[in-house]
Scaffold this active site. Structure first.
Site, short mmCIF file in Angstrom:
data_model
loop_
_atom_site.label_atom_id
_atom_site.label_comp_id
_atom_site.label_asym_id
_atom_site.label_seq_id
_atom_site.Cartn_x
_atom_site.Cartn_y
_atom_site.Cartn_z
N GLY A 75 0.83 -1.20 0.00
CA GLY A 75 0.00 0.00 0.00
C GLY A 75 0.86 1.25 0.00
O GLY A 75 2.02 1.23 0.44
N GLY B 177 0.19 -5.31 0.82
CA GLY B 177 -1.06 -5.26 0.06
C GLY B 177 -1.02 -6.07 -1.23
O GLY B 177 -2.06 -6.51 -1.73
N GLU C 198 5.44 -5.63 7.94
CA GLU C 198 4.76 -4.50 8.61
C GLU C 198 5.31 -4.18 10.00
O GLU C 198 5.19 -3.04 10.46
CB GLU C 198 3.26 -4.78 8.71
N ASP D 220 -1.71 -7.23 7.72
CA ASP D 220 -3.16 -7.10 7.52
C ASP D 220 -3.55 -7.78 6.20
O ASP D 220 -3.06 -8.85 5.90
CB ASP D 220 -3.57 -5.62 7.56
#
Length: 363
Positions: A64, A120, A143, A151
């Site tokens: 992302g 992502g 992350e 996530d």
């Protein structure tokens, strides 16, 4: 310039993430375009299967666009630091909707996961029906190094891995190659990166009158059947990973990895990320994976949306992005600073339910 390119050939919908300069990192406009395409093609008679790729040779998607999220967080902090920035909520909620749609898509989705696939990017790939990796694939969920957590469905797919690989990869951001992905269940096919044209040509000539899933599987099996898969580092470290199977706390994980007597490069690289990463993230990841073991896919994305929004109003996410991408000093000042400084109440605060626009259902 369109951020997502599409073409339809012989009922094959080809989607290209078109931001080569940023390694096809996901921005909010790109996510919105992707969602629109997925929605349109879901019921279209013109499309029988999807092929997702990134522009250029270097990456499917490097994750992302967290730099944009940082800007939104800093702007919101100046107004009211207790409020989740709207841009962050929009980004995460729409990103997870796309990921959920890929997991539950009613048509075959082929993802060409060659080159860099991080964060992502893994979210886009992992839920597809036919996931391809190559000798150039480099996957990771790093992350912890920016004060976030794995996530995009990490709660789901890390918990499905063998032994304690899920918790290990979450806490160390360990890099995986194509062979590792095949071994750990993140990919279905390993083939040469030069095979892409062969796949697309075969799809363009396919007869779609019978089961499209089987048709795609037959094509990919034929093209990949003679490819030699190299030895997987993850597989070679299976015995080491088994040490973490009964771990009940982050501190126990920390002691085990720090004191392991026979460290090699693979283990040392993971240890380095773990020790440099956010202590809060380490605790969050540990709880996320333990608590989320039996959640449904929809519950996973709901819980991650809440947790990601909480990360936007806690200190470490913005600080991690600042150190890595803004000031680039590589010296994040984590709050709290060490694993031992962290209280149960602090971690509870990350998991406290937010009432942000009443999270919409993903189904």
């Amino acid at each position: 310039m369109s951020l997502v390119l599409t073409e339809i050939k012989n009922k094959v919908g080809i989607i290209t993430l078109n931001s080569e300069k940023t390694l096809n990192s996901l921005s909010l406009p790109m996510i919105e375009e992707l969602q629109s395409i997925l929605t349109d093609w879901k019921t279209s008679d013109q499309v029988v299967c999807l092929f997702l790729q990134g522009a250029g040779e270097k990456a499917l998607c490097a994750g992302g666009d967290v730099r944009k999220l940082y800007d939104a967080i800093m702007a919101q902090r100046a107004i009211d630091p207790t409020e989740v920035p709207k841009d962050c909520y929009d980004f995460f909620s729409k990103e997870y909707q796309v990921d959920y749609d890929i997991h539950t898509y009613p048509k075959p989705v082929i993802v060409w996961g060659s080159g860099i696939v991080m964060g992502g990017g893994i979210g886009l790939m992992v839920g597809a029906s036919h996931r391809i990796v190559t000798e150039k694939s480099k996957l990771a969920m790093p992350e912890i190094t920016i004060g976030l957590y794995p996530d995009v469905g990490g709660t789901w797919f890390l918990n499905k891995m063998p032994s304690a690989f899920g918790i290990y990869l979450g806490l160390t951001g360990a890099r995986l190659d194509g062979a590792d992905c095949k071994y750990l269940g993140l990919a279905d096919y390993y083939m040469e990166s030069s095979s892409k044209e062969d796949i697309i040509n075969a799809l363009k000539q396919a007869d779609w009158t019978s089961n499209p899933y089987q048709t795609v599987s037959d094509i990919l099996n034929t093209i990949s059947e003679n490819t030699d898969i190299p030895e997987s580092q993850a597989a070679l470290h299976h015995e080491f990973i088994q040490n973490f199977e009964g771990v009940d706390a982050v501190e126990e994980f920390s002691d085990l990895i720090r004191n392991y007597p026979e460290k090699d490069d693979w283990i040392n690289t993971g240890l380095k990320s773990f020790t440099a990463g956010s202590p809060s993230s380490a605790h969050i990841i540990f709880r996320q994976l333990k608590q989320g073991k039996h959640l449904s896919l929809e519950e996973v994305f709901q819980s991650e949306l809440n947790l990601s929004c909480q990360c936007c109003i806690h200190p470490d996410f913005a600080e991690g992005v600042r150190a890595l991408l803004v000031d680039k000093d590589q010296s994040p000042q984590w709050q709290p600073a060490t694993l031992n400084d962290i209280t149960t109440e602090w971690i509870d605060s990350y998991f406290a339910e937010l009432k942000v626009e009443d999270f919409q259902s993903l189904s």
